[in-house]
Design a protein around this motif. Structure first.
Motif, PDB file in Angstrom:
ATOM      1  N   LEU A   1      45.415  36.889  47.870  1.00  0.00           N
ATOM      2  CA  LEU A   1      44.847  38.104  47.285  1.00  0.00           C
ATOM      3  C   LEU A   1      45.621  38.620  46.087  1.00  0.00           C
ATOM      4  CD1 LEU A   1      44.390  39.182  50.720  1.00  0.00           C
ATOM      5  CD2 LEU A   1      42.975  40.511  49.223  1.00  0.00           C
ATOM      6  N   CYS A   2      46.692  37.976  45.719  1.00  0.00           N
ATOM      7  CA  CYS A   2      47.562  38.608  44.733  1.00  0.00           C
ATOM      8  C   CYS A   2      48.035  37.591  43.711  1.00  0.00           C
ATOM      9  CB  CYS A   2      48.755  39.213  45.475  1.00  0.00           C
ATOM     10  SG  CYS A   2      50.034  39.809  44.398  1.00  0.00           S
ATOM     11  N   SER A   3      48.183  38.045  42.470  1.00  0.00           N
ATOM     12  CA  SER A   3      48.515  37.103  41.398  1.00  0.00           C
ATOM     13  C   SER A   3      49.986  36.656  41.423  1.00  0.00           C
ATOM     14  CB  SER A   3      48.158  37.699  40.034  1.00  0.00           C
ATOM     15  OG  SER A   3      48.928  38.831  39.792  1.00  0.00           O
ATOM     16  N   TYR A   4      50.760  37.136  42.405  1.00  0.00           N
ATOM     17  CA  TYR A   4      52.115  36.602  42.575  1.00  0.00           C
ATOM     18  C   TYR A   4      52.139  35.425  43.559  1.00  0.00           C
ATOM     19  CZ  TYR A   4      54.360  40.203  39.799  1.00  0.00           C
ATOM     20  OH  TYR A   4      54.761  40.993  38.758  1.00  0.00           O
TER      21      TYR A   4
ATOM     22  N   ARG B   1      41.482  32.366  45.474  1.00  0.00           N
ATOM     23  CA  ARG B   1      41.647  33.821  45.436  1.00  0.00           C
ATOM     24  C   ARG B   1      40.509  34.471  46.221  1.00  0.00           C
ATOM     25  NH1 ARG B   1      44.552  38.027  41.894  1.00  0.00           N
ATOM     26  NH2 ARG B   1      43.726  39.855  42.904  1.00  0.00           N
TER      27      ARG B   1
ATOM     28  N   THR C   1      53.879  42.385  48.113  1.00  0.00           N
ATOM     29  CA  THR C   1      53.637  43.212  46.911  1.00  0.00           C
ATOM     30  C   THR C   1      53.309  44.634  47.330  1.00  0.00           C
ATOM     31  OG1 THR C   1      51.434  42.251  46.830  1.00  0.00           O
ATOM     32  CG2 THR C   1      53.028  41.354  45.312  1.00  0.00           C
ATOM     33  N   CYS C   2      52.045  45.058  47.174  1.00  0.00           N
ATOM     34  CA  CYS C   2      51.748  46.470  47.460  1.00  0.00           C
ATOM     35  C   CYS C   2      51.673  46.701  48.973  1.00  0.00           C
ATOM     36  CB  CYS C   2      50.437  46.872  46.799  1.00  0.00           C
ATOM     37  SG  CYS C   2      49.003  46.146  47.591  1.00  0.00           S
TER      38      CYS C   2
ATOM     39  N   ILE D   1      48.517  45.279  50.818  1.00  0.00           N
ATOM     40  CA  ILE D   1      48.534  43.836  51.099  1.00  0.00           C
ATOM     41  C   ILE D   1      49.515  43.526  52.234  1.00  0.00           C
ATOM     42  CG2 ILE D   1      49.183  41.568  50.156  1.00  0.00           C
ATOM     43  CD1 ILE D   1      47.772  42.245  47.608  1.00  0.00           C
TER      44      ILE D   1
ATOM     45  N   CYS E   1      44.871  42.051  37.159  1.00  0.00           N
ATOM     46  CA  CYS E   1      45.215  40.929  38.049  1.00  0.00           C
ATOM     47  C   CYS E   1      44.128  39.875  38.039  1.00  0.00           C
ATOM     48  CB  CYS E   1      45.367  41.434  39.461  1.00  0.00           C
ATOM     49  SG  CYS E   1      46.946  42.126  39.679  1.00  0.00           S
TER      50      CYS E   1
ATOM     51  N   ARG F   1      47.137  39.242  33.368  1.00  0.00           N
ATOM     52  CA  ARG F   1      48.346  39.321  34.198  1.00  0.00           C
ATOM     53  C   ARG F   1      48.432  38.110  35.138  1.00  0.00           C
ATOM     54  NH1 ARG F   1      48.436  44.491  35.377  1.00  0.00           N
ATOM     55  NH2 ARG F   1      47.281  44.364  37.298  1.00  0.00           N
TER      56      ARG F   1
ATOM     57  N   ARG G   1      56.973  37.304  33.324  1.00  0.00           N
ATOM     58  CA  ARG G   1      55.634  37.681  32.853  1.00  0.00           C
ATOM     59  C   ARG G   1      55.412  39.190  32.994  1.00  0.00           C
ATOM     60  NH1 ARG G   1      51.286  36.538  37.735  1.00  0.00           N
ATOM     61  NH2 ARG G   1      51.819  38.514  38.633  1.00  0.00           N
TER      62      ARG G   1
ATOM     63  N   CYS H   1      53.448  43.886  37.454  1.00  0.00           N
ATOM     64  CA  CYS H   1      52.416  44.772  37.990  1.00  0.00           C
ATOM     65  C   CYS H   1      53.139  45.970  38.603  1.00  0.00           C
ATOM     66  CB  CYS H   1      51.570  44.029  39.017  1.00  0.00           C
ATOM     67  SG  CYS H   1      52.144  44.174  40.707  1.00  0.00           S
ATOM     68  N   PRO H   2      52.424  47.048  38.936  1.00  0.00           N
ATOM     69  CA  PRO H   2      53.127  48.247  39.408  1.00  0.00           C
ATOM     70  C   PRO H   2      53.776  48.104  40.781  1.00  0.00           C
ATOM     71  CG  PRO H   2      50.756  48.560  39.498  1.00  0.00           C
ATOM     72  CD  PRO H   2      50.984  47.271  38.789  1.00  0.00           C
ATOM     73  N   ALA H   3      53.472  47.005  41.491  1.00  0.00           N
ATOM     74  CA  ALA H   3      54.145  46.805  42.777  1.00  0.00           C
ATOM     75  C   ALA H   3      55.513  46.155  42.582  1.00  0.00           C
ATOM     76  CB  ALA H   3      53.268  45.951  43.693  1.00  0.00           C
TER      77      ALA H   3
ATOM     78  N   HIS I   1      48.793  51.426  41.225  1.00  0.00           N
ATOM     79  CA  HIS I   1      48.253  51.661  39.877  1.00  0.00           C
ATOM     80  C   HIS I   1      48.050  53.151  39.622  1.00  0.00           C
ATOM     81  CE1 HIS I   1      47.598  47.631  38.210  1.00  0.00           C
ATOM     82  NE2 HIS I   1      47.537  47.268  39.470  1.00  0.00           N
TER      83      HIS I   1
HETATM   84  S1  SF4 Z   1      48.414  44.692  41.189  1.00  0.00           S
HETATM   85 FE1  SF4 Z   1      50.253  43.567  41.781  1.00  0.00          FE
HETATM   86  S2  SF4 Z   1      50.266  43.688  44.006  1.00  0.00           S
HETATM   87 FE2  SF4 Z   1      48.215  44.187  43.360  1.00  0.00          FE
HETATM   88  S3  SF4 Z   1      47.117  42.257  43.480  1.00  0.00           S
HETATM   89 FE3  SF4 Z   1      47.891  42.502  41.384  1.00  0.00          FE
HETATM   90  S4  SF4 Z   1      49.842  41.430  41.308  1.00  0.00           S
HETATM   91 FE4  SF4 Z   1      49.304  41.761  43.444  1.00  0.00          FE
END
Ligand code: SF4
Ligand code: SF4
Length: 370
Positions: free
Chosen positions: A32-35, A50, A96-97, A100, A259, A263, A286, A289-291, A326
């Motif tokens: 679920l997350c771009s990390y 994803r 991350t957040c 999640i 995301c 990003r 890179r 993100c705010p997390a 965010h």
């Molecule tokens: S904002 Fe950050 S924590 Fe949320 S999905 Fe995107 S990369 Fe992940």
């Protein structure tokens, strides 16, 4: 363009994509997350996918997640509990957040899929110790994947995977740059379809399609749009109608801080270094993100530079309701833009329901004003 249509068709039915992947005996790992370190998943011989909410009504997830969690995590949990994600063989949750992380706990306890991993990445991304820690976490994740795959992930597997993802990212960046240089080269809804498709479809097919799209766009002599140049910023945007509404209101999207956008795909991974260190380096360097945390001004400086680089007439913040990371960052990002005289507006969205009529009016007013 036929390659763009392939993306549009594919994203209409994610389970059909999953069936094709399964036919090749590949395990599908959702995230679920771009990390999420997709290169490692691909190198293990799995398919990284994803997860987006199917936008069905929230019924089953109501028992596990409060109404004040974002609609993405609630929607994806609903899909899982109702069996719509039964094609998954596993899931990965980067640290991350809060939403999640809590979803990860529920997911682990419900135990519907064979493979599960938490990837507890560092929160602060501005120190050497964080870099070392990030590498250790990735090595551990690699071992988890190897155990699930029943084979070693070799140096050659990683090199091949890094090259594949670099190619995908390079071509997505190229398409965005072409759109920014010649706005209107590609419709915003097409941009949405190819980015989303690149997160869910077979990556070998994606790499080929994107190369063809980038090459075709370079040659195109589509008229340059006279729309107001818009950069969008937020967590995810999974609604092509919103992109179209911005265009119909007289805007043209020239860049994003999403995301489900730059990003996720920006930056290249070094191809001739230690693969794990190089994957870690891309995450460290890179756009954050705010997390995550790099400095108290990193995101503010980034949004200003993104707007300047793309000669934006305005920035639209698009936040999922109850997306705390965010929402907490928004006032300070707005302050940075206001200080630079960059016009901006803010909207909140739900994954499950959009009042597009009202949004369209707000976009029209904003675009008329800038
Ligand atoms: S904002 Fe950050 S924590 Fe949320 S999905 Fe995107 S990369 Fe992940
Ligand atoms: S960053 Fe925001 S939108 Fe993304 S999962 Fe977390 S709370 Fe939801």
């Amino acid at each position: 363009m036929k390659e763009i249509n392939i993306f549009h068709d594919a994203i209409k039915d994610v389970s059909a994509i999953a069936s094709k992947i399964k036919a090749k005996q590949k395990m599908i790992i959702g995230y679920l997350c771009s990390y999420t370190p997709e290169e490692l998943i691909y190198a293990a011989g799995f398919h990284p996918m994803r997860l987006f909410s199917s936008k069905s009504d929230i019924v089953l997830a109501e028992n596990h997640l409060q109404a004040y969690c974002c609609s993405l995590v609630r929607g994806v949990l609903e899909d899982s509990l109702s069996g719509r994600l039964d094609f998954l063989d596993g899931t990965v949750f980067p640290h991350t957040c809060d939403s999640i992380q809590r979803l990860s706990d529920i997911w682990r306890m419900k135990g519907r899929y064979e493979f599960f991993a938490d990837v507890v990445l560092p929160v602060k991304l501005n120190s050497e110790s964080a870099r070392t820690y990030m590498v250790d976490v990735l090595i551990r994740f690699k071992k988890d994947l190897e155990a699930a795959a029943g084979k070693e992930i070799t140096h050659a597997d990683l090199e091949k995977s890094i090259k594949k993802f670099n190619l995908i990212r390079k071509n997505l960046s190229k398409i965005y740059a072409l759109q920014s240089g010649k706005p209107g080269s590609i419709k915003s809804a097409d941009l949405y379809a190819i980015v989303k498709g690149s997160m869910v479809m077979n990556r070998d097919e994606v790499a080929d399609l994107l190369s063809a799209i980038a090459a075709n766009l370079e040659k195109t002599d589509a008229p340059v749009s006279s729309g107001k140049r818009i950069v969008i910023s937020g967590s995810i945007c999974d609604s092509p109608d919103i992109y179209t509404a911005i265009e119909e209101a007289g805007g043209v999207i020239v860049g994003d801080d999403l995301c489900t956008g730059q990003r996720w795909f920006e930056g290249q991974t070094l191809e001739d270094g230690n693969p794990i260190t190089s994957i870690a380096a891309r995450y460290m360097d890179r756009m954050i993100c705010p997390a995550k945390h790099a400095s108290t001004t990193a995101r503010g400086e980034n949004i200003v530079s993104l707007a300047r680089k793309n000669k934006a007439d305005g920035v639209i913040f698009m936040l999922l309701k109850f997306c705390d990371p965010h929402a907490f960052d928004y006032p300070y990002l707005k302050e940075f833009l206001d200080r630079e005289g960059i016009k901006n507006m803010f909207i909140e969205m739900y994954d499950q329901q959009q009042n597009l009529g009202q949004l369209s009016t707000r976009f029209e007013t904003f675009i008329h004003m800038i």
